[in-house]
Enzyme design. Sequence first.
Site, PDB file in Angstrom:
ATOM      1  N   HIS A   1      90.527  53.369  64.049  1.00 42.02           N
ATOM      2  CA  HIS A   1      89.859  52.416  62.658  1.00 42.02           C
ATOM      3  C   HIS A   1      88.453  52.191  62.823  1.00 42.02           C
ATOM      4  O   HIS A   1      87.345  52.260  62.079  1.00 42.02           O
ATOM      5  CB  HIS A   1      90.711  51.262  62.452  1.00 42.02           C
ATOM      6  CG  HIS A   1      90.133  50.269  61.472  1.00 42.02           C
ATOM      7  ND1 HIS A   1      90.054  50.481  60.204  1.00 42.02           N
ATOM      8  CD2 HIS A   1      89.933  48.872  61.461  1.00 42.02           C
ATOM      9  CE1 HIS A   1      89.415  49.640  59.591  1.00 42.02           C
ATOM     10  NE2 HIS A   1      89.308  48.651  60.204  1.00 42.02           N
TER      11      HIS A   1
ATOM     12  N   HIS B   1      83.656  45.194  64.846  1.00 40.76           N
ATOM     13  CA  HIS B   1      84.034  44.188  63.673  1.00 40.76           C
ATOM     14  C   HIS B   1      85.542  43.733  63.918  1.00 40.76           C
ATOM     15  O   HIS B   1      85.450  42.425  63.200  1.00 40.76           O
ATOM     16  CB  HIS B   1      83.978  45.132  62.506  1.00 40.76           C
ATOM     17  CG  HIS B   1      84.803  45.796  62.277  1.00 40.76           C
ATOM     18  ND1 HIS B   1      85.172  47.170  62.371  1.00 40.76           N
ATOM     19  CD2 HIS B   1      86.041  45.722  61.410  1.00 40.76           C
ATOM     20  CE1 HIS B   1      86.303  47.794  62.067  1.00 40.76           C
ATOM     21  NE2 HIS B   1      86.961  46.871  61.334  1.00 40.76           N
TER      22      HIS B   1
ATOM     23  N   GLU C   1      88.582  38.802  65.866  1.00 38.74           N
ATOM     24  CA  GLU C   1      90.094  38.729  65.323  1.00 38.74           C
ATOM     25  C   GLU C   1      91.073  38.962  66.050  1.00 38.74           C
ATOM     26  O   GLU C   1      92.326  38.300  66.130  1.00 38.74           O
ATOM     27  CB  GLU C   1      89.799  39.210  63.780  1.00 38.74           C
ATOM     28  CG  GLU C   1      91.070  38.609  63.022  1.00 38.74           C
ATOM     29  CD  GLU C   1      91.182  39.518  61.606  1.00 38.74           C
ATOM     30  OE1 GLU C   1      92.165  39.439  61.023  1.00 38.74           O
ATOM     31  OE2 GLU C   1      89.948  39.810  61.333  1.00 38.74           O
ATOM     32  N   ASP C   2      91.099  39.974  66.699  1.00 39.01           N
ATOM     33  CA  ASP C   2      92.167  40.965  67.288  1.00 39.01           C
ATOM     34  C   ASP C   2      92.244  40.608  68.921  1.00 39.01           C
ATOM     35  O   ASP C   2      93.204  40.871  69.526  1.00 39.01           O
ATOM     36  CB  ASP C   2      92.260  42.292  66.958  1.00 39.01           C
ATOM     37  CG  ASP C   2      92.580  42.404  65.604  1.00 39.01           C
ATOM     38  OD1 ASP C   2      92.930  41.638  64.882  1.00 39.01           O
ATOM     39  OD2 ASP C   2      92.176  43.551  65.387  1.00 39.01           O
TER      40      ASP C   2
ATOM     41  N   ASP D   1      84.699  48.893  56.498  1.00 34.83           N
ATOM     42  CA  ASP D   1      86.063  48.367  56.706  1.00 34.83           C
ATOM     43  C   ASP D   1      87.170  48.487  55.649  1.00 34.83           C
ATOM     44  O   ASP D   1      88.244  48.941  55.890  1.00 34.83           O
ATOM     45  CB  ASP D   1      85.811  46.981  57.366  1.00 34.83           C
ATOM     46  CG  ASP D   1      87.479  46.448  57.792  1.00 34.83           C
ATOM     47  OD1 ASP D   1      88.026  47.086  58.581  1.00 34.83           O
ATOM     48  OD2 ASP D   1      87.625  45.286  57.359  1.00 34.83           O
TER      49      ASP D   1
ATOM     50  N   ASP E   1      84.586  63.632  27.237  1.00 35.20           N
ATOM     51  CA  ASP E   1      83.595  63.618  28.310  1.00 35.20           C
ATOM     52  C   ASP E   1      84.168  63.068  29.856  1.00 35.20           C
ATOM     53  O   ASP E   1      84.026  62.249  30.225  1.00 35.20           O
ATOM     54  CB  ASP E   1      82.369  62.640  27.855  1.00 35.20           C
ATOM     55  CG  ASP E   1      82.884  61.200  27.541  1.00 35.20           C
ATOM     56  OD1 ASP E   1      84.205  61.370  27.068  1.00 35.20           O
ATOM     57  OD2 ASP E   1      82.032  60.157  27.756  1.00 35.20           O
TER      58      ASP E   1
END
Length: 750
Positions: free
Chosen positions: A64, A88, A92-93, A155, A276
């Site tokens: 990712h 990034h 958080e992880d 992301d 169109d």
Amino acid sequence: MTAITVLESSLPSLEIPDWLRQCLLEDQVEQSNQDRNLICRAFNFAYNLHEGQYRKSGEPYIAHPVAVAGLLRDLGGDCVTIAAGFLHDIVEDTDITPEQIEEMFGFEVRCLVEGVTKLSKFNFSSTKERQAENFRRMFLAMAQDIRVIVVKLADRLHNMRTLEHLKPEKQRRIALETREIFAPLANRLGIGRFKWELEDLCFKYLEPEAYREIQSLISERRSDREARIEKVLDTLRSQMENLGIKILELKGRPKHLYGIYQKMQRQQKKFEEIYDIAAIRIIVEANEQCYRSLAVVHDAFKPIPGRFKDYIGLPKPNRYQSLHTTVVGSNGRPLEVQIRTLEMHHIAEYGIAAHWKYKETGSSEAPVNSDDEKFTWLRQLLEWQKDLKDAQEYIDNLKDNLFEDDVYVFTPNGDVISLARGSTPVDFAYRIHTEVGNHMKGARINDRWSVLDRSLENGDIVEIITQKNSHPSLDWLNFVVTPTARNRIRQWYKRSHRDENLIRGKGLLEKGLGKTGFDSLMKSEQMQLTAQKCNYQTVDDLLAGLGYGEVTLNHVVNRLRDITKEQQPIEEVKPELEIETHSEHTQPIHSRGKKFPIAGIEGLLYHLAGCCKPLPGESIIGVVTRSSRGISIHRQGCSNVEKVEAERLVPVSWNPIDEAGRPLTYPVDIQIEALDRVGVLRDILTRLSDQNINVRNAGVQTSPNKPALISLSLDIRDRQQFEYTLNRMKNMSDILNVRRLAQGNSNFQD
């Protein structure tokens, strides 16, 4: 063994992009290139931290960040932006802190990573509040460095590309947020390639049947469409070359699926009636050649009146420039033609990122203050988001502000002002300056006096007439469109009617919390902290905001509850917040012990609703009453709760034991239909006694040739015990029916 060899052997399923492979190999040979070294260090750091982590698809998690970094590189992102793409998710992880990121990769990388990081480690009272705070933080970070949102968009795009591995309900939630917030953001920034793909991916998950149908129809008609377009291209190419116009690109392209679907919905037409569905793009060298090419198009094919737009002379707010016209093709069907220069095309594809890749500007950092016109919409967004404290209102205003359907009007001096579609002279006045709006007396449009609620149209010349003694009217809130105008009107009203709002807010809070101990509570440290948590300086400011409607009663009660739980030891309850209330048809509820029966309203007055009499184990919801009875506890799904405004609802749950560790019991009324025989009530009471269930009240009604109706009031511990008891009774041979009694709407007090 080299780093690239280790990577390939440990992650055989990961397809390493050629650009990253080359970067890693070159960095091993020669490390003097600082930009390349930063990218390689960021990748290696992310690779080590995410080792052992896997996505829902089963692939290594590092895939990712690698994909996000690749998207940023394709946009022309600098080394700092690409490094942030790799990093990034690590705050958080993992246990890595922003300070550590700054120490290893520098301040710029830290700011980008912090701006993108979600607030998952903080507690919020609702999902909506968490979402609102995430966006507030993200937009504040954007104000410092616009690259924050570009990283976030990359992301989100990769997450959308791999959304099939999540559960359907999560797919829809993420797709809806993407369509409402992130696709419009990509549009605002002019990153067309992101916007179109995001919208099509959202379309795939939100309207799957329509998506598959349009995809199939376009595929079926592809060969015929391509043949028609090729014929048009040959005609244009021949005539442009005869006039000496150098063509850099001339080709047809299908419109993206969601765009076709939107047109079908907007015009209420079937697919066969939308002609169109493809457009021709002409790219030439200079502006002058754009207009010459337009003349060729209009000479070769008949233009459709009202379908020409000059975005070169009047660019969109996201800097998009192009000439748009719709003509009738050789087969009699409408065909859209777009004409632009190569630089305009780069801006249309890459938006704000275009100057990274195609211009030598040095740093790609783009603070809002240094780019006046490009980020007007972002400055306005930052202005009004500070004034909105309600999460739902903030999200709604954010969606309205991001959608780009703008109208362009002029000041008397000829300056172009872009406003949201449907804006009025009042919106225009506040767009010019707050004081212009606050002292607005009237407006002239195209040299004629106009009513203030008229919707402005493209090309209108608007003049605002002001007067020193004039002031806003609350009626303006009924027709203004822009969040800026709406919030400035409210601010003026709030300042001018502070005393009235203060009294109103105090009354609302007193009704919600009860009169007992209210005055001392208003002077307490708890209340001051509550005001600060709600973004007010003083308690009076909070009460004025509550009276004005700037903050909801539910929000204040939730904050007070949280602070009470944090400060109050669990075995102690302040005297002024002790509860002893009587709910009709129930026993008194005492809360002087160490445990409250209801979690989430510690320290607040409450009672169990008589209309539905909830039991532990059942989902419950609190309602802030309008009387002095505090919080009313209802079963989820109670018909009376459906009538209550959302801001009066309080999330609550059950506590299973009292202060001595004993199970709490709650009154439940039931009615039994039984065969009318001697001793039936005794048998029922014996069965209840065997289960250690106390019967507080019993009554029997009999009628000739009809079943006996037995009413019992039981002390029940929880839903599980109640259901077990009912099943035992139903199995008795003389019992015809057993049902739980609710007291009806007449006993619902709020």
